[in-house]
Design a protein around this motif. Sequence first.
Motif, PDB file in Angstrom:
ATOM      1  N   GLN A  47      13.337  13.289  37.539  1.00 31.94           N
ATOM      2  CA  GLN A  47      12.406  12.612  38.444  1.00 31.94           C
ATOM      3  C   GLN A  47      12.609  11.105  38.411  1.00 31.94           C
ATOM      4  OE1 GLN A  47       8.652  13.994  37.036  1.00 31.94           O
ATOM      5  NE2 GLN A  47       8.868  16.006  37.994  1.00 31.94           N
ATOM      6  N   ARG A  48      12.845  10.613  37.222  1.00 29.79           N
ATOM      7  CA  ARG A  48      12.991   9.163  37.092  1.00 29.79           C
ATOM      8  C   ARG A  48      14.321   8.661  37.628  1.00 29.79           C
ATOM      9  NH1 ARG A  48      10.137   5.988  32.808  1.00 29.79           N
ATOM     10  NH2 ARG A  48       8.245   7.194  32.513  1.00 29.79           N
TER      11      ARG A  48
ATOM     12  N   GLN B 208      13.683  17.667  33.225  1.00 32.16           N
ATOM     13  CA  GLN B 208      12.964  17.570  34.497  1.00 32.16           C
ATOM     14  C   GLN B 208      12.353  16.172  34.666  1.00 32.16           C
ATOM     15  OE1 GLN B 208      12.771  19.576  36.987  1.00 32.16           O
ATOM     16  NE2 GLN B 208      11.310  18.324  38.122  1.00 32.16           N
TER      17      GLN B 208
END
Lengths: 330, 175
Positions: free
Chosen positions: B28-29, B24
């Motif tokens: 996001q990155r 996760q």
Amino acid sequence: MNPGTHDAPTHAQLEQAAEWYARLGDGGATAGQQSRWRAWLEAAPGNRRAWQYVEQVGQRFAGVRSQGPAAHDALSRARATGVSRRRLLQSLGLAATAGPLAWTLLRDRSGTGGPAQWLTRQTAALSTGVGEIRQISLEDGSRLWLDTDTAADLEPGQTHRQLRLHAGRVMVDTGARPLQVATTHGTALPRGTRFTISHDARRSRVSVFEGRVDLLPAGTARPIRIATGSALAFDATGVGTVEMARLADDAWRHGQLVADHMPLGELVETLSRYRRGHLGVAPELADWPVMGVYPLTEGDRALHMLAEALPLRVVQRWPWWTTLEARAAR
Amino acid sequence: MGSCSPTAPALAELYGDHHGWLQQLLRQRLGCNEAAADLAQDAFLRLLMRPRRFDSFNGARAYLSRMAHGLCVDLWRRQSLEQAWRDALARQPADTAPSPEQGALILELLWEVDAMLARLPDRVAEAFLLSQLQGWRYREIAAHQGVSERSVRKYMARAMLHCALLEAGLEDAPA
């Protein structure tokens, strides 16, 4: 195995090795420097191991260098646009084993090797090292010559014997009993013959100097006849066209490279098969036609002969890195 | 393989506890599911190769998140190297282009070399590359960089020591 073989060198030894590298790396090392370097090398096993790491680093970079200016270009630009200087290096831990392998693969673009063949070479009954040419006499009077970096096994049969050539080049001078030679690309059936057969990953090639050879390419049933003075290349997909056998295909067993208007690039490529490390030629010199007879196995002598005959110089920056460059100052 | 590795249960546990979270975080990155899944896989592969024990749940997450950052930087840097390599190739005559397999191998080599030099100061890395890849003499490098030949020699020793330490496995990547 020597239990000390895997001992890592100390930090101090690596530091000394790096110092030596920096001192000798600019070319033009004096004889005194060289002998001091050798003395250091011999002084402790750890020194030698430390130097091996320096050489490994050199080989990594040699692999990149052999890719030409695009590789350097890419590296400098990627560095200049660098995402972060603080890049983490864990990947190296995983990639470390792939490195020398990748280098080997690149180096063997000529198709003479690769890891699988390397392994075969280690286990073959008949083999030569890099730069070695060996003659073997069989009990029936047949004679065999093994060229540099060759691996083969003799497989006895009831009606005939077979030599399985894994890699490299052999010449067969048939004695009382026929000796057929098989590569992955096909089988050469000699008929009272002296012939050469070479084999690399891409193709095999037969040159016939006496008598004739019937060639049975892999997966075919009908042999192709190769007469005296002819040569034929073949691979897994078929055969090429019949050419004239070249003197060079015979002269190698005497340790000679016969160049008859041979492009310098091809000559250098041939010489490089007889020595370790990289031997290259500046691209602008590669097409120069060369005439003459050069020794294959006498280290740098052929290079010095070339340097005398042609306006080029031999640049040896490292034991593993030699190039021929135009003599004019850069 | 068959023997019982003391780290195996620990890794399985770590995986169960943190894999979903790590993926996760990476998503996001990176904004890409696939890359995030790959890198998360990579992270645990690394832990498998170099086992390490954590004294707390949060300690493990802190470590994994540092590793995730490193992996992202790796990926970006790798992508920029690939781009630079493609650009450099495009400037070359087409008939000298390597085959796709060769291209992949070359890229791998470039990547290793790039990683080896990553932590060196620019000037040192530049000098080393000029010497190793272009065959420049020290005095040429010195003139180019506006430093003394003596400095260049020092750069060479420093770069080689750094690379040799990595090569010998005596110096480790920071985690």
